[in-house]
Design a protein around this motif. Structure first.
Motif, mmCIF file in Angstrom:
data_model
loop_
_atom_site.group_PDB
_atom_site.id
_atom_site.type_symbol
_atom_site.label_atom_id
_atom_site.label_comp_id
_atom_site.label_asym_id
_atom_site.label_seq_id
_atom_site.Cartn_x
_atom_site.Cartn_y
_atom_site.Cartn_z
ATOM 1 N N ALA A 23 12.043 12.290 -12.540
ATOM 2 C CA ALA A 23 11.321 12.158 -13.818
ATOM 3 C C ALA A 23 10.538 10.852 -13.960
ATOM 4 N N VAL A 24 9.498 10.759 -13.145
ATOM 5 C CA VAL A 24 8.589 9.608 -13.256
ATOM 6 C C VAL A 24 7.885 9.671 -14.606
ATOM 7 N N HIS A 25 7.770 8.523 -15.257
ATOM 8 C CA HIS A 25 7.067 8.480 -16.549
ATOM 9 C C HIS A 25 6.209 7.225 -16.619
ATOM 10 N N GLY A 26 5.040 7.347 -17.251
ATOM 11 C CA GLY A 26 4.143 6.200 -17.413
ATOM 12 C C GLY A 26 3.337 5.965 -16.156
ATOM 13 N N GLY A 27 2.367 5.092 -16.289
ATOM 14 C CA GLY A 27 1.468 4.842 -15.173
ATOM 15 C C GLY A 27 2.137 3.990 -14.105
ATOM 16 N N PRO A 28 2.047 4.396 -12.807
ATOM 17 C CA PRO A 28 2.465 3.495 -11.736
ATOM 18 C C PRO A 28 1.613 2.230 -11.795
ATOM 19 N N LYS A 29 2.110 1.135 -11.289
ATOM 20 C CA LYS A 29 1.371 -0.131 -11.352
ATOM 21 C C LYS A 29 1.074 -0.596 -9.925
ATOM 22 N N PHE A 30 -0.178 -1.049 -9.714
ATOM 23 C CA PHE A 30 -0.637 -1.427 -8.376
ATOM 24 C C PHE A 30 -0.633 -2.944 -8.219
ATOM 25 N N SER A 31 -0.382 -3.407 -6.975
ATOM 26 C CA SER A 31 -0.542 -4.842 -6.700
ATOM 27 C C SER A 31 -2.029 -5.171 -6.866
ATOM 28 N N PRO A 32 -2.387 -6.430 -7.165
ATOM 29 C CA PRO A 32 -3.777 -6.747 -7.480
ATOM 30 C C PRO A 32 -4.764 -6.353 -6.369
ATOM 31 N N ASP A 33 -4.314 -6.332 -5.093
ATOM 32 C CA ASP A 33 -5.220 -5.932 -4.006
ATOM 33 C C ASP A 33 -5.210 -4.416 -3.782
ATOM 34 N N GLY A 34 -4.409 -3.697 -4.544
ATOM 35 C CA GLY A 34 -4.378 -2.237 -4.451
ATOM 36 C C GLY A 34 -3.576 -1.704 -3.280
ATOM 37 N N ARG A 35 -2.890 -2.568 -2.568
ATOM 38 C CA ARG A 35 -2.180 -2.096 -1.383
ATOM 39 C C ARG A 35 -0.840 -1.415 -1.707
ATOM 40 N N PHE A 36 -0.114 -1.978 -2.651
ATOM 41 C CA PHE A 36 1.220 -1.446 -2.975
ATOM 42 C C PHE A 36 1.208 -0.816 -4.363
#
Ligand code: DHE
Length: 521
Positions: free
Chosen positions: A167-180
């Motif tokens: 049950a994933v909820h909310g937006g995933p968050k990316f590292s500033p360079d978009g890698r992780f």
């Protein structure tokens, strides 16, 4: 929507020794197991639904709880039980939920760190293992079977499909360079995934029942907003170890759940709202932050409180007292103002984060969903729009004078708004009611609906994400055997359909790391 098992009511009949039926009382454990456990967990500590224990019921305690069981809860997956359960059963259940558990598991630093699992053999790749543009990758959260698909944003090929926590909820968050990317589930797990390597890095259980996560401006810290326990967990984004567990309580010591936490990039801080008490907190994520004084607040009741300097700049906390608790909120582009609302009232408030107090009020009936707000320029003014969860309306607000400049009528209450800098339109779903299969496309200048799409009659369509350049719009057909439909964002013609298992949110790396004005925070 969640399937709720609704079988006929079972009464435990208690006989007296003489064999005469003295009373018939509902067996509350069987009742809970049958009707509630599937969403709220066998232990009442939460699942897809929140924990149901006195500590976390907050404003729901008292008669409101029986009302919610009977009538359901607008804009959530909580159904009405009035047609299934007798009033006595509803009252028995409410009393049971108000009874403390014999023991609520402790969930502090030691317990969290003990759950940390780093993937054995994970080695970060030196470069992306695919040829697609790494900044045009779009993640699709598939809630049907708890997976994420990694899409090439140009070809729409699925590069990887990995299992997520439940049950994933909310937006995933990316590292500033978009890698992780960091993904959170309602049961408190936080998963780290390496987009370049197409591999999971690890996971940790940061809470028992969690709301959402935020990543700091420098990509070093993750904040996890928890309902249970009532804490903000701060993790190292590098190895998911615990940096700090902050107990959450009001200035007068009342414990509170966290409504949500977000990053404020310009302020180099996390901003969170407390759900059970009227306070907003700002937590510094800059090690050189000006010292913040614990208790250096203008208390509405007590005036200025004597200040005690916090020991460190990093994670120093500042409180702002409000007139009411906030459930849902949004920020002006410069993060000077927070626009918040309580789900139960008809108004929103604007809180100036610099001066630390409410500066304006907004008439916002119909349960505005400010977390889904977006903003753009119109006639040289900055405006924002928010859907209402209880009525088929969208409010458009001028962010200079905080006036509602337009109320757009839709075919029903919606959940999400989305747009892109390069698109003249914003897209608004209708999530509830008979028209939940429609998606409105609205002109950002005239504020008129220019097209109403109904791609699969009868199937819920919701949530839109754009490709990096804004030329394509991806729409979820939110059904178990669902799909992501790719549209030409200008002609509004369908380009392709990708089969997906109940796809919910979609997140483009570039749009998220650049804080595209068309996405939520
Ligand atoms: Fe959400 C985001 C709160 C119900 C799907 N939802 C959010 C955020 C908050 C929030 C605070 C922003 C977090 C972030 O992105 O960091 N949601 C709530 C509620 O209070 C509410 C109404 C009741 C609840 O159950 O908690 C609620 N949400 C739902 C659903 O029923 C949805 C439709 C299905 C589900 O998966 O639970 C749902 N919420 C989402 C999605 C996002 C979200 C897909 C991310 C949207 C985005 O574009 O970023």
């Amino acid at each position: 929507m969640v399937e709720v098992c609704r079988v006929s009511t079972l009464f435990a009949v208690i006989f007296t020794l003489s064999g005469i039926a003295a009373t018939a009382e509902p067996d509350v454990h069987a009742l809970y197991e049958r009707e509630c456990a599937v969403c709220h967990g066998d232990t009442r500590l939460g699942g897809t639904g929140p924990a149901l224990i006195p500590e976390t019921l907050g404003r729901m305690r008292g008669p409101k709880l029986t009302q919610v069981i009977a009538e359901g809860r607008a804009a959530t997956q909580m159904p009405a039980f009035a047609d299934i359960l007798a009033q006595e059963e509803i009252e028995t259940l409410a009393a049971y939920l108000n009874t403390p558990l014999a023991e609520v598991p402790e969930w502090g630093e030691a317990q969290i760190n003990a759950t940390r699992e780093m993937t054995p053999g994970y080695t970060p790749a030196d470069a992306p293992v695919f040829t697609a543009d790494p900044l045009n990758i779009t993640l699709v959260v598939e809630t049907g079977d708890h997976h994420v698909s990694v899409l090439d944003g140009d070809s729409f090929d699925v590069l990887d499909r990995f299992a997520t926590p439940f049950a994933v909820h909310g937006g995933p968050k990316f590292s500033p360079d978009g890698r992780f990317v960091f993904i959170m589930s309602r049961d408190g797990w936080v998963q780290k995934y390496d987009i370049w390597s197409l591999a999971e890095v690890g996971r940790v259980r940061a809470g028992l029942n969690s709301r959402n996560i935020a990543i700091s401006h420098d990509g070093k810290w993750l904040a996890v907003a928890n309902y249970l326990p009532m804490t903000l967990t701060i993790l190292s984004a590098d190895d998911l170890s615990v940096a700090k567990v902050m107990p959450v309580f009001s200035i007068s010591g009342i414990k509170s759940r966290v409504s949500a936490v977000y990053q404020a990039p310009q302020r180099q801080s996390f901003i969170l709202a407390l759900k059970d008490v009227p306070e907003v907190w700002e937590v510094a994520t800059d090690p050189d932050a000006e010292p913040v004084y614990e208790g250096f607040v203008h208390s509405r009741e007590k005036g200025m409180i004597e200040a005690l300097p916090s020991s460190e700049g990093l994670f120093a906390r500042r409180r702002i007292e409000l007139s009411e608790p906030i459930d849902d909120f949004f920020f002006s582009d410069d993060y000077r103002n927070l626009i918040g609302a309580t789900r139960d009232t008809e108004r929103g408030v604007v809180v100036n984060l610099n001066v630390g107090r409410e500066i304006a009020e907004l008439p916002l009936p119909g349960m505005p969903h400010l977390g889904s707000g977006i903003s753009w320029d119109r006639d040289g003014r900055r405006v924002m729009a928010t859907p209402h969860l209880k009525e088929g309306k969208l409010s458009v607000i001028d962010t200079e004078d905080w006036q509602v400049i337009s109320t757009i009528e839709t075919d029903g209450p919606g959940f999400f708004l989305r747009s892109h800098e390069n698109s003249p339109y914003f897209w608004a779903d209708v999530f509830f009611g008979p028209n939940r299969d429609v998606m409105h496309v609205i002109d950002k200048q005239s504020l008129k609906i220019v097209r109403t799409l109904r791609p699969v009659p009868g199937a819920t369509v919701a949530h839109v994400e754009f490709t990096r350049d804004g030329s394509r719009a991806l729409v979820s057909v939110w059904e178990d055997e669902g799909a992501v439909i790719v549209y030409d964002a200008r002609t509004l013609e369908e380009i392709t359909r990708l089969p997906m298992r109940k796809p919910s949110g979609k997140y483009n790396v570039f749009n998220k790391i650049t804080f595209s004005e068309g996405t939520s925070h």
